[in-house]
Design a protein around this motif. Structure first.
Motif, PDB file in Angstrom:
ATOM      1  N   MET A   1       0.782  -1.249  -0.038  1.00 44.95           N
ATOM      2  CA  MET A   1      -0.037   0.030  -0.029  1.00 44.95           C
ATOM      3  C   MET A   1       0.807   1.323   0.085  1.00 44.95           C
ATOM      4  N   ILE A   2       1.744   1.160   0.980  1.00 43.58           N
ATOM      5  CA  ILE A   2       2.721   2.265   0.918  1.00 43.58           C
ATOM      6  C   ILE A   2       3.410   2.623  -0.282  1.00 43.58           C
ATOM      7  N   ILE A   3       3.872   1.772  -1.130  1.00 43.30           N
ATOM      8  CA  ILE A   3       4.783   2.091  -2.311  1.00 43.30           C
ATOM      9  C   ILE A   3       3.750   2.268  -3.333  1.00 43.30           C
ATOM     10  N   TRP A   4       2.419   1.521  -3.618  1.00 45.28           N
ATOM     11  CA  TRP A   4       2.075   1.661  -5.006  1.00 45.28           C
ATOM     12  C   TRP A   4       0.722   2.628  -5.055  1.00 45.28           C
ATOM     13  N   VAL A   5       0.009   2.724  -3.999  1.00 47.38           N
ATOM     14  CA  VAL A   5      -1.137   3.618  -3.837  1.00 47.38           C
ATOM     15  C   VAL A   5      -0.951   4.762  -4.507  1.00 47.38           C
ATOM     16  N   PHE A   6       0.099   5.693  -4.141  1.00 47.04           N
ATOM     17  CA  PHE A   6       0.454   7.198  -4.612  1.00 47.04           C
ATOM     18  C   PHE A   6       0.539   6.988  -6.126  1.00 47.04           C
ATOM     19  N   THR A   7       0.873   5.965  -6.769  1.00 49.09           N
ATOM     20  CA  THR A   7       1.084   6.142  -8.109  1.00 49.09           C
ATOM     21  C   THR A   7      -0.123   6.231  -9.058  1.00 49.09           C
ATOM     22  N   SER A   8      -1.260   6.057  -8.549  1.00 46.86           N
ATOM     23  CA  SER A   8      -2.460   5.995  -9.362  1.00 46.86           C
ATOM     24  C   SER A   8      -2.642   7.277  -9.849  1.00 46.86           C
ATOM     25  N   VAL A   9      -2.457   8.505  -9.329  1.00 43.65           N
ATOM     26  CA  VAL A   9      -2.308   9.874 -10.045  1.00 43.65           C
ATOM     27  C   VAL A   9      -1.340   9.995 -10.962  1.00 43.65           C
ATOM     28  N   PRO A  10      -0.146   9.790 -10.725  1.00 43.90           N
ATOM     29  CA  PRO A  10       0.912   9.765 -11.660  1.00 43.90           C
ATOM     30  C   PRO A  10       0.685   9.049 -13.131  1.00 43.90           C
ATOM     31  N   PHE A  11       0.122   7.883 -12.809  1.00 42.60           N
ATOM     32  CA  PHE A  11      -0.301   7.098 -13.754  1.00 42.60           C
ATOM     33  C   PHE A  11      -1.391   7.484 -14.756  1.00 42.60           C
ATOM     34  N   LEU A  12      -2.563   8.274 -13.981  1.00 44.00           N
ATOM     35  CA  LEU A  12      -3.529   8.791 -14.852  1.00 44.00           C
ATOM     36  C   LEU A  12      -3.049   9.934 -15.866  1.00 44.00           C
ATOM     37  N   PHE A  13      -2.054  10.742 -15.051  1.00 42.51           N
ATOM     38  CA  PHE A  13      -1.631  11.980 -15.919  1.00 42.51           C
ATOM     39  C   PHE A  13      -0.742  11.378 -16.966  1.00 42.51           C
ATOM     40  N   LEU A  14       0.026  10.186 -16.781  1.00 47.13           N
ATOM     41  CA  LEU A  14       1.059   9.671 -17.818  1.00 47.13           C
ATOM     42  C   LEU A  14       0.038   8.968 -18.845  1.00 47.13           C
ATOM     43  N   SER A  15      -1.214   8.698 -18.759  1.00 43.46           N
ATOM     44  CA  SER A  15      -1.894   8.073 -19.871  1.00 43.46           C
ATOM     45  C   SER A  15      -2.538   9.002 -20.963  1.00 43.46           C
ATOM     46  N   GLY A  16      -2.310  10.242 -20.504  1.00 36.83           N
ATOM     47  CA  GLY A  16      -2.817  11.298 -21.907  1.00 36.83           C
ATOM     48  C   GLY A  16      -4.381  11.548 -21.530  1.00 36.83           C
ATOM     49  N   LEU A  17      -4.901  11.255 -20.450  1.00 42.71           N
ATOM     50  CA  LEU A  17      -6.449  11.324 -20.383  1.00 42.71           C
ATOM     51  C   LEU A  17      -6.511  12.495 -19.905  1.00 42.71           C
ATOM     52  N   SER A  18      -5.836  13.175 -18.590  1.00 43.13           N
ATOM     53  CA  SER A  18      -6.127  14.468 -18.291  1.00 43.13           C
ATOM     54  C   SER A  18      -5.090  15.481 -19.116  1.00 43.13           C
ATOM     55  N   TRP A  19      -4.027  15.131 -19.635  1.00 44.17           N
ATOM     56  CA  TRP A  19      -3.546  16.103 -20.136  1.00 44.17           C
ATOM     57  C   TRP A  19      -2.903  15.318 -21.319  1.00 44.17           C
ATOM     58  N   PRO A  20      -2.913  16.106 -22.740  1.00 48.66           N
ATOM     59  CA  PRO A  20      -2.549  15.457 -23.988  1.00 48.66           C
ATOM     60  C   PRO A  20      -1.123  15.000 -23.906  1.00 48.66           C
ATOM     61  N   LEU A  21      -0.807  13.938 -24.558  1.00 48.52           N
ATOM     62  CA  LEU A  21       0.541  13.344 -24.891  1.00 48.52           C
ATOM     63  C   LEU A  21       1.243  14.230 -25.693  1.00 48.52           C
ATOM     64  N   SER A  22       0.752  14.824 -26.640  1.00 48.40           N
ATOM     65  CA  SER A  22       1.334  15.817 -27.546  1.00 48.40           C
ATOM     66  C   SER A  22       2.064  16.932 -26.668  1.00 48.40           C
ATOM     67  N   ALA A  23       1.454  17.297 -25.550  1.00 47.99           N
ATOM     68  CA  ALA A  23       2.132  18.406 -24.908  1.00 47.99           C
ATOM     69  C   ALA A  23       2.897  18.034 -23.840  1.00 47.99           C
ATOM     70  N   MET A  24       3.265  16.705 -23.626  1.00 45.50           N
ATOM     71  CA  MET A  24       4.212  16.217 -22.603  1.00 45.50           C
ATOM     72  C   MET A  24       5.744  16.365 -23.224  1.00 45.50           C
ATOM     73  N   PRO A  25       6.488  16.466 -22.406  1.00 46.18           N
ATOM     74  CA  PRO A  25       7.953  16.396 -22.703  1.00 46.18           C
ATOM     75  C   PRO A  25       8.242  14.894 -23.309  1.00 46.18           C
ATOM     76  N   ALA A  26       9.022  14.771 -24.047  1.00 44.40           N
ATOM     77  CA  ALA A  26       9.442  13.460 -24.865  1.00 44.40           C
ATOM     78  C   ALA A  26       9.832  12.418 -23.339  1.00 44.40           C
ATOM     79  N   PRO A  27      10.690  12.558 -22.647  1.00 42.71           N
ATOM     80  CA  PRO A  27      10.922  11.784 -21.254  1.00 42.71           C
ATOM     81  C   PRO A  27       9.631  11.150 -20.630  1.00 42.71           C
ATOM     82  N   LEU A  28       8.462  12.043 -20.625  1.00 43.54           N
ATOM     83  CA  LEU A  28       7.556  11.696 -19.897  1.00 43.54           C
ATOM     84  C   LEU A  28       6.654  10.679 -20.731  1.00 43.54           C
ATOM     85  N   ARG A  29       6.659  11.001 -21.974  1.00 44.66           N
ATOM     86  CA  ARG A  29       5.829  10.137 -23.065  1.00 44.66           C
ATOM     87  C   ARG A  29       6.393   8.966 -23.097  1.00 44.66           C
TER      88      ARG A  29
END
Length: 394
Positions: free
Chosen positions: A309-337
């Protein structure tokens, strides 16, 4: 006959490992919670939070320093819109910020003293809008409403100043091109229809990641990851057979869970369901395999079940952003994409939203589809190598 006997032996090993893993899950209340309870509860939780789709009557406080007819008309139209409700007009900023601090309003609109003078002298007038981000949907309601009212009144003022030969000619000169804003796959502009389909995919990945990490932590606390899987009926099974057998267990569980999360729950909530059964099952298989082997690999970081729980619960929000759902992938820096495409939820969210909400077919999502298969294969091979190394050490 030896070939058939060997195949039967290997299939028996897979089934024995699958049954053993399933027993481990049923013996662990935490695993039951994440694998069976959470996938059936979380969709209702998110539907309850975002069921209204859009925010109506967002409370707004106004400071009108102009006190002119046109400023009062502007305020009246903003208040008359369905998305904004003017709760008060105050004289100064301190009173306005007091209302915001008391949460009686979430935004402040300031109309300057020279508002009407600038308009009547053919200059551009300004309106200041201050909002809090305690609720981002309020910000959307304020900005869209203020902008739409300003554009409408601007066209009316321009039409009164420049009379043409007819009313139609005046309208054409003021707005030569008519435009209309349409959201193709979310016509009501709702938050649930936009967010929930992608979140449902993330729920599947995260429950697998946390649950498998808990099972792995429990096994390591009790003496090892492979015991009692490698020794089956007097012979040793390979690491790959062990991983495939465990994956088979989670595929059985999540075939049922995913049917509810990705099909039945959206139907209950009235979300678009434009996919056909064949595309759904063809997409679900690599999505589950990639998520399972992704979870197997990262569960090796968990030495104790409580740390999952300690290690993985907090990753939900970063994973959501990295999916391109709340912020377009085209507007992300290449390393994050690039980082996002190491996570199954990124191609999984994009593919599922495309097929369920936009009616895409399998040829339309081939890049995401092949990415999921590649992730499943790569994580399977890497996890097999790491497992083998851990077994040699022990």
């Amino acid at each position: 006959m030896n070939i058939f006997r060997s195949i039967r032996l290997r299939l028996g090993d897979l089934w024995q490992v699958c049954v053993s893993e399933f027993r481990s899950i049923l013996a662990d209340s935490g695993s039951i919670l994440f694998f069976i309870v959470v996938p059936f509860v979380y969709p209702f939780l998110y539907a309850a939070l975002y069921g209204n789709e859009v925010v109506r009557e967002a409370p707004l406080v106004v400071i009108d320093r102009s006190h002119s007819e046109i400023s009062r008309e502007y305020i009246r139209r903003v208040d008359a819109s369905p998305d904004v409700f003017v709760v008060a007009q105050v004289a100064n900023e301190s009173e306005a910020y007091r209302l915001v601090a008391e949460e009686r309003a979430y935004g402040i609109m300031m109309i300057p003293e020279d508002f009407s003078r600038q308009i009547y002298s053919d200059q551009q007038a300004h309106v200041d809008l201050h909002t809090t981000f305690s609720a981002a949907m309020y910000y959307k309601a304020y900005v869209l409403t203020a902008t739409e009212v300003a554009l409408t009144m601007g066209r009316e003022i321009e039409g009164r100043r420049h009379h043409a030969a007819s009313e139609r000619a005046t309208r054409i000169s003021v707005r030569p091109i008519e435009s209309e804003w349409i959201a193709p796959f979310n016509p009501q502009g709702g938050f649930q229809g936009f967010l929930l389909p992608g979140v449902l995919v993330l729920i599947i990945q995260q429950t697998l990641l946390i649950g498998i990490s808990m099972v792995s932590g429990t096994q390591r606390e009790r003496g090892g990851l492979a015991s009692p899987f490698l020794l089956i009926d007097g012979h040793y099974a390979s690491v790959m057979r062990m991983l495939l057998g465990k994956a088979l267990c989670y595929l059985h569980i999540y075939m049922v869970s995913s049917l509810f999360v990705l099909v039945i729950a959206p139907w209950l909530f009235g979300l678009p369901q434009l996919t056909d059964p064949l595309t759904y099952w063809l997409l679900l298989l690599p999505l589950l395999l990639a998520s399972v082997f992704f979870s197997f690999f990262w569960s090796l970081m968990t030495r104790h079940r409580e740390k999952a729980m300690i290690i993985w619960v907090f990753t939900s929000v970063p994973f959501l952003f990295l999916s391109g759902l709340s912020w377009p992938l085209s507007a992300m820096p290449a390393p994050l994409r690039a980082l996002g495409y190491l996570i199954p939820s990124t191609p999984g969210v994009q593919a599922f939203v495309s097929v369920s909400s936009m009616g895409a077919q399998l040829p339309d999502i081939l890049p995401q589809y092949f990415t999921l298969w590649a992730q499943a294969l790569v994580y399977f091979l890497i996890t097999s190598l790491v497992y083998s190394r851990l077994l040699r050490r022990s």
